[in-house]
Design a protein around this motif. Structure first.
Motif, PDB file in Angstrom:
ATOM      1  N   ARG A   6       0.857  -1.186   0.000  1.00  0.00           N
ATOM      2  CA  ARG A   6       0.000   0.000   0.000  1.00  0.00           C
ATOM      3  C   ARG A   6       0.891   1.234   0.000  1.00  0.00           C
ATOM      4  O   ARG A   6       1.932   1.245   0.664  1.00  0.00           O
ATOM      5  N   GLU A  60      -5.384   1.437  -2.159  1.00  0.00           N
ATOM      6  CA  GLU A  60      -5.776   0.038  -2.180  1.00  0.00           C
ATOM      7  C   GLU A  60      -4.517  -0.824  -2.299  1.00  0.00           C
ATOM      8  O   GLU A  60      -3.474  -0.362  -2.783  1.00  0.00           O
ATOM      9  N   ARG A  92      -2.063   4.784  -7.433  1.00  0.00           N
ATOM     10  CA  ARG A  92      -2.159   4.425  -6.019  1.00  0.00           C
ATOM     11  C   ARG A  92      -1.770   5.599  -5.123  1.00  0.00           C
ATOM     12  O   ARG A  92      -2.329   5.763  -4.031  1.00  0.00           O
ATOM     13  N   GLU A 148      -4.807   7.715  -4.875  1.00  0.00           N
ATOM     14  CA  GLU A 148      -5.759   7.111  -3.941  1.00  0.00           C
ATOM     15  C   GLU A 148      -5.400   7.453  -2.495  1.00  0.00           C
ATOM     16  O   GLU A 148      -6.269   7.807  -1.689  1.00  0.00           O
ATOM     17  N   ARG A 208      -8.622   4.083   4.641  1.00  0.00           N
ATOM     18  CA  ARG A 208      -8.208   3.332   3.461  1.00  0.00           C
ATOM     19  C   ARG A 208      -9.070   3.770   2.278  1.00  0.00           C
ATOM     20  O   ARG A 208     -10.248   4.060   2.448  1.00  0.00           O
ATOM     21  N   GLU A 241     -10.472   2.165  -0.036  1.00  0.00           N
ATOM     22  CA  GLU A 241     -11.662   1.355  -0.273  1.00  0.00           C
ATOM     23  C   GLU A 241     -12.775   1.663   0.726  1.00  0.00           C
ATOM     24  O   GLU A 241     -13.912   1.236   0.527  1.00  0.00           O
ATOM     25  N   GLN A 242     -12.471   2.408   1.774  1.00  0.00           N
ATOM     26  CA  GLN A 242     -13.495   2.793   2.755  1.00  0.00           C
ATOM     27  C   GLN A 242     -14.200   4.094   2.394  1.00  0.00           C
ATOM     28  O   GLN A 242     -15.184   4.458   3.032  1.00  0.00           O
ATOM     29  N   TRP A 247     -15.481  10.675  -1.741  1.00  0.00           N
ATOM     30  CA  TRP A 247     -14.528  10.646  -2.844  1.00  0.00           C
ATOM     31  C   TRP A 247     -14.640  11.914  -3.682  1.00  0.00           C
ATOM     32  O   TRP A 247     -13.636  12.517  -4.073  1.00  0.00           O
TER      33      TRP A 247
END
Length: 238
Positions: A32, A109, A120, A123, A140, A142-143, A149
């Motif tokens: 990550r 992620e 990444r 992100e 994170r 993905e949360q 977002w």
């Protein structure tokens, strides 16, 4: 090493894994990228700091990694602290728990393909921006929900100005602004909103209708309702 990972060049992949193995990262393990900051830092200094000075600030993060034996690399990149960590959740959580309370962390992620570094990093930066807005120590990617977002991906000044323009016709009317905010805080439940404002439900309906007419939104329209809810949230969180 951080710059090589962030660059995401296929030609560097073999070299990066060789170097990561020297730092005890298992070859091919999930990784990550992290974007890190500390709320106790003086933001006005960020642009003037060298990468070495910036990493000196991050020494507590590094000490926490040594104490918990998590595999972590930290580097300065574009006026911020960026980390690369093995995506082992157990070790990662131990490190997060050992960090100072003032540290904020956004995570990408998990990935194994070293050509996806630029995406990444973005992100991780979006997750950090969302964590800072929401007052969370770590988040994170993905949360992140869709609304978060969208909020995190926009410049705060632009977001605030857009929301202000939409609500400008009623911005000076405290009663109407209070009614709208309370209505969304109560999940559009008229009875709850009335109790929250200590008003009769008909009075709340009247205020919402006046507000909607002034700004050009119809509270009976699901589309308008969702857009206005987002507008209020953007203004509040930006």
């Amino acid at each position: 090493m951080i710059r090589l990972v962030v660059a995401g060049k296929q030609s560097d992949a073999q070299y990066i894994w060789d170097r990561l193995e020297m730092h005890r990262f298992p070859r091919g393990s999930e990784l990550r990228l992290l974007a890190l900051t500390d709320t106790s830092w003086n933001r006005s200094d960020d642009e003037r700091l060298s990468d070495v000075e910036r990493l000196e600030r991050a020494a507590p993060m590094e000490r926490a990694a040594l104490d918990t034996d998590v595999r972590l690399l930290l580097g300065g990149h574009a006026s911020q602290i960026v980390g690369l960590v093995e995506a082992d959740e157990a070790a990662l959580q131990q490190w997060l728990d050992a960090l100072p309370d003032t540290v904020r962390c956004g995570m990408s992620e998990p990935f194994t393909d070293l050509t996806v570094g630029p995406g990444r990093l973005r992100e991780a930066e979006l997750a950090l921006a969302s964590a800072l807005r929401g007052g969370r120590p770590v988040l994170r990617f993905e949360q992140i929900g869709l609304v978060d977002w969208l909020v995190a991906g926009q410049d705060a000044t632009s977001v605030r100005e857009k929301a202000r323009r939409i609500l400008a016709p009623i911005a000076e009317n405290e009663a109407l602004m209070e009614a709208i905010t309370a209505y969304f805080d109560c999940d559009c439940d008229m009875q709850r909103t009335a109790r929250k404002l200590a008003l009769h439900p008909n009075s709340v309906r009247y205020r919402l209708k006046r507000a909607g007419t002034a700004i050009g939104y119809d509270f009976r329209s699901l589309t308008d309702l969702s857009e206005l809810s987002l507008t209020v949230r953007l203004l509040r969180e930006s």
